[in-house]
Design a protein around this motif. Structure first.
Motif, PDB file in Angstrom:
ATOM      1  N   TYR A 289      37.373  29.846  29.576  1.00  0.00           N
ATOM      2  CA  TYR A 289      38.157  30.764  28.760  1.00  0.00           C
ATOM      3  C   TYR A 289      37.183  31.779  28.169  1.00  0.00           C
ATOM      4  O   TYR A 289      36.085  31.414  27.730  1.00  0.00           O
ATOM      5  CB  TYR A 289      38.872  30.019  27.638  1.00  0.00           C
ATOM      6  CG  TYR A 289      39.995  29.131  28.102  1.00  0.00           C
ATOM      7  CD1 TYR A 289      41.285  29.642  28.265  1.00  0.00           C
ATOM      8  CD2 TYR A 289      39.777  27.786  28.385  1.00  0.00           C
ATOM      9  CE1 TYR A 289      42.328  28.830  28.688  1.00  0.00           C
ATOM     10  CE2 TYR A 289      40.806  26.962  28.815  1.00  0.00           C
ATOM     11  CZ  TYR A 289      42.085  27.492  28.961  1.00  0.00           C
ATOM     12  OH  TYR A 289      43.112  26.683  29.394  1.00  0.00           O
ATOM     13  N   VAL A 290      37.572  33.030  28.173  1.00  0.00           N
ATOM     14  CA  VAL A 290      36.692  34.102  27.705  1.00  0.00           C
ATOM     15  C   VAL A 290      37.399  34.893  26.611  1.00  0.00           C
ATOM     16  O   VAL A 290      38.571  35.238  26.738  1.00  0.00           O
ATOM     17  CB  VAL A 290      36.300  35.049  28.861  1.00  0.00           C
ATOM     18  CG1 VAL A 290      35.354  36.135  28.354  1.00  0.00           C
ATOM     19  CG2 VAL A 290      35.655  34.267  30.007  1.00  0.00           C
ATOM     20  N   SER A 291      36.659  35.175  25.548  1.00  0.00           N
ATOM     21  CA  SER A 291      37.157  36.039  24.482  1.00  0.00           C
ATOM     22  C   SER A 291      36.107  37.110  24.223  1.00  0.00           C
ATOM     23  O   SER A 291      34.908  36.809  24.168  1.00  0.00           O
ATOM     24  CB  SER A 291      37.408  35.231  23.202  1.00  0.00           C
ATOM     25  OG  SER A 291      37.778  36.075  22.146  1.00  0.00           O
TER      26      SER A 291
ATOM     27  N   SER B  23      41.851  33.363  30.666  1.00  0.00           N
ATOM     28  CA  SER B  23      41.198  32.759  31.824  1.00  0.00           C
ATOM     29  C   SER B  23      41.712  33.430  33.086  1.00  0.00           C
ATOM     30  O   SER B  23      42.586  34.306  33.039  1.00  0.00           O
ATOM     31  CB  SER B  23      41.475  31.248  31.877  1.00  0.00           C
ATOM     32  OG  SER B  23      42.834  31.012  32.204  1.00  0.00           O
TER      33      SER B  23
ATOM     34  N   SER C 158      41.656  33.878  23.779  1.00  0.00           N
ATOM     35  CA  SER C 158      40.847  33.806  24.990  1.00  0.00           C
ATOM     36  C   SER C 158      41.756  33.873  26.209  1.00  0.00           C
ATOM     37  O   SER C 158      42.927  33.488  26.157  1.00  0.00           O
ATOM     38  CB  SER C 158      40.027  32.514  25.020  1.00  0.00           C
ATOM     39  OG  SER C 158      40.881  31.385  25.048  1.00  0.00           O
TER      40      SER C 158
ATOM     41  N   TYR D 153      42.936  40.085  21.787  1.00  0.00           N
ATOM     42  CA  TYR D 153      41.850  39.531  20.983  1.00  0.00           C
ATOM     43  C   TYR D 153      42.378  39.050  19.631  1.00  0.00           C
ATOM     44  O   TYR D 153      43.203  39.716  19.023  1.00  0.00           O
ATOM     45  CB  TYR D 153      40.753  40.583  20.771  1.00  0.00           C
ATOM     46  CG  TYR D 153      39.575  40.066  19.989  1.00  0.00           C
ATOM     47  CD1 TYR D 153      38.610  39.290  20.612  1.00  0.00           C
ATOM     48  CD2 TYR D 153      39.448  40.327  18.628  1.00  0.00           C
ATOM     49  CE1 TYR D 153      37.532  38.790  19.894  1.00  0.00           C
ATOM     50  CE2 TYR D 153      38.386  39.825  17.906  1.00  0.00           C
ATOM     51  CZ  TYR D 153      37.427  39.062  18.545  1.00  0.00           C
ATOM     52  OH  TYR D 153      36.361  38.559  17.833  1.00  0.00           O
TER      53      TYR D 153
ATOM     54  N   GLU E 144      40.739  26.528  25.212  1.00  0.00           N
ATOM     55  CA  GLU E 144      41.401  27.773  24.857  1.00  0.00           C
ATOM     56  C   GLU E 144      41.166  28.112  23.381  1.00  0.00           C
ATOM     57  O   GLU E 144      41.279  27.261  22.500  1.00  0.00           O
ATOM     58  CB  GLU E 144      42.903  27.658  25.119  1.00  0.00           C
ATOM     59  CG  GLU E 144      43.669  28.939  24.819  1.00  0.00           C
ATOM     60  CD  GLU E 144      45.168  28.789  25.040  1.00  0.00           C
ATOM     61  OE1 GLU E 144      45.866  29.819  25.093  1.00  0.00           O
ATOM     62  OE2 GLU E 144      45.634  27.634  25.166  1.00  0.00           O
TER      63      GLU E 144
END
Length: 502
Positions: free
Chosen positions: A335-337, A374, A372, A369, A403
């Motif tokens: 998961y990316v934020s 994916s 997160s 934002y 997450e």
């Protein structure tokens, strides 16, 4: 080591939080590299040289089934750190006053193995025998698939800093106020360099003076704030500060059954070259091993600091190096934020322009934002993979195997996470906090005293605008509604909130 203990008891080291060393990031990197790292929920975390525990306390608050332990030589730091944790009601957090070099078999057996070990600001700042003790301890404490983080100063970049350190040590020797004298002499040196650079005719000497001036400017920016005095004392005026070359570090950890994985900023993967074909081709031809390539980059980029991840040698399965093999399967686990900034239809992450070809993907990150995302959140998987890789390659993006939720306000249900109120109260009621206010990702959370005073009342409200009632008239807040909105955004982006079921 008694002298070191007395020194740290007398002049404690402020306990900051470092996102690069966050167990959340270490776990995500392990998943990204298909290393089957231990899960965070029940992970065992150890920090060597933990000071007051500010680097591991936020994680302990979030993951209450994990066990979090810090070891530090200073009784002053461990005692106060334990008091802070006890006041927060944490049951999974302990700081131990121990000399790492003198850990016994009983200590190792009693404490057991740890899944993630952090040694930040320690390796370069201890004697050779203690440095050996640190590596031996990491080897014995580390679980089979565990990951350790070690930060350290490296040559050649630290060479000029070493000169400035020796200058400060020389100027302050025998003085009661070593720090004050050293800072004054840095100003003297700075004034000299400004004049000398104007008058100097020798081009070679002028370039040398320019390099020193650049490093000195960096150092003086730190010394301007008295809050950073602890850093100057424990880094530049410390009894020990021994940089090393990266390849020598890799050789040294190998003697203790450890192997180099990569650096926490993932530069080994995403910035493996210099970006200049002629020079990259030369390095590829003559320096074929990854460690050799990285050492060449240190020389050419004049690198001064590294944040290396290491594991037990057994993970190499007899190979002499770790091979990185990234596929969509590995990317899909993350998961990316990312807190993106939008300018003229382009997106930036920490002032770095992102590839406009992926703006459709970045727009979704921008709009959602701090939620997160994916790979599963995107229909165009191929484009999303490239966009995600670009974000992951920037160390300012947050990566996690869990997450990270954007908590929207729900009447009567949105509350502070457990222990957050007491955590905020510590910073509100303490004139000189010894730890940094940070979230569980070790990201700094910037709250004013007024914001903290309102935030600790969050659980008393049913509607967001009710927070306005806790704003005091003497604060002279012109727009109370805007104040509350800003505060909520900070709580939301710091992941300090949760929605509870009634």
């Amino acid at each position: 080591m008694q002298e070191v203990k007395d020194y740290y008891d007398k002049m404690p080291y402020f306990s900051a939080a470092f996102a690069d060393s966050s167990p959340v990031r270490l776990n995500a990197i392990g998943e990204f590299l298909n290393l089957n790292p231990p899960p965070l929920k029940t992970a065992r975390i150890l920090e060597l040289g933990s000071s007051f525990g500010g680097n591991i306390l936020p994680f302990a608050m979030e993951y209450q089934d994990a066990r979090v332990v810090g070891i530090d030589i200073s009784l002053t730091q461990t005692s106060l750190g334990n008091k802070i944790a006890n006041d927060l009601g944490l049951k999974n957090f302990t700081l131990l006053q121990k000399d790492i070099f003198k850990l016994t078999d009983a200590d190792f057996k009693g404490l057991g193995e740890f899944d993630y070990i952090i040694a930040h600001g320690l390796y370069s700042w201890v004697s050779d025998e203690v440095r050996a003790g640190v590596l031996a301890a990491i080897r014995r404490f580390l679980s089979p698939n565990g990951i350790a983080y070690i930060s350290y100063n490296v040559y050649p970049g630290y060479s000029t800093f070493s000169i400035l350190r020796e200058f400060m040590l020389f100027a302050g020797q025998g003085k009661d106020d070593r720090l004050g004298v050293a800072k004054g002499e840095l100003k003297f040196l700075s004034d000299y360099l400004k004049i000398a650079l104007q008058a100097q005719q020798d081009a070679t000497l002028k370039d040398t003076l320019k390099l020193m001036q650049t490093q000195l400017n960096f150092l003086q920016n730190i010394t301007k704030d008295p809050k950073n005095d602890y850093y100057i004392l424990h880094d530049f005026l410390e009894n020990f500060n021994k940089p090393t070359y990266f390849y020598k570090f890799v050789d040294e950890i190998g003697k203790y059954g450890l192997c180099y994985l990569l650096d926490s900023d993932l530069g080994d993967i995403f910035s493996s070259g210099l970006g200049l074909f002629r020079f990259d081709a030369h390095i590829e031809k003559y320096y074929q091993k990854r460690v050799q390539k990285e050492q060449m980059k240190d020389f050419l980029l004049n690198r001064s600091f590294r944040k290396s991840l290491v594991m037990k040698k057994e993970v190499l399965n007899g190979s002499d190096d770790f091979e990185v093999n990234i596929t969509p399967s590995e990317i899909s686990r993350l998961y990316v934020s990312a807190c993106l900034e939008k300018k003229d239809e382009n997106f930036y992450l920490n002032n770095t322009l992102l590839n406009p070809e992926f703006n459709e993907i970045f727009t979704k990150f921008y709009d959602n934002y701090p939620q997160s995302l994916s790979l599963e959140n995107f229909n165009d998987k191929q484009t999303a993979i490239y966009a995600l890789l670009e974000l992951i390659s920037n160390q300012n993006a947050v990566i996690s195997t869990k997450e990270l939720k954007k908590v929207e306000f729900i009447s009567g249900k949105t509350r502070l996470k457990p222990h957050v109120k007491a955590y905020f109260e510590y910073f509100l009621n303490t004139q000189n906090p010894v730890i940094l206010l940070a979230n569980h990702l070790n990201k700094k959370a910037d709250f004013s005293k007024n914001e903290l005073e309102v935030a600790i009342n969050f659980d008393k409200i049913n509607e967001l605008n009710e927070l306005e009632n806790f704003i005091k008239d003497e604060w002279q807040i012109k727009d109370r509604r805007e104040f509350v909105k800003t505060l909520f955004n900070k709580l939301q982006s710091g992941y300090f909130l949760t929605n509870v079921s009634c």
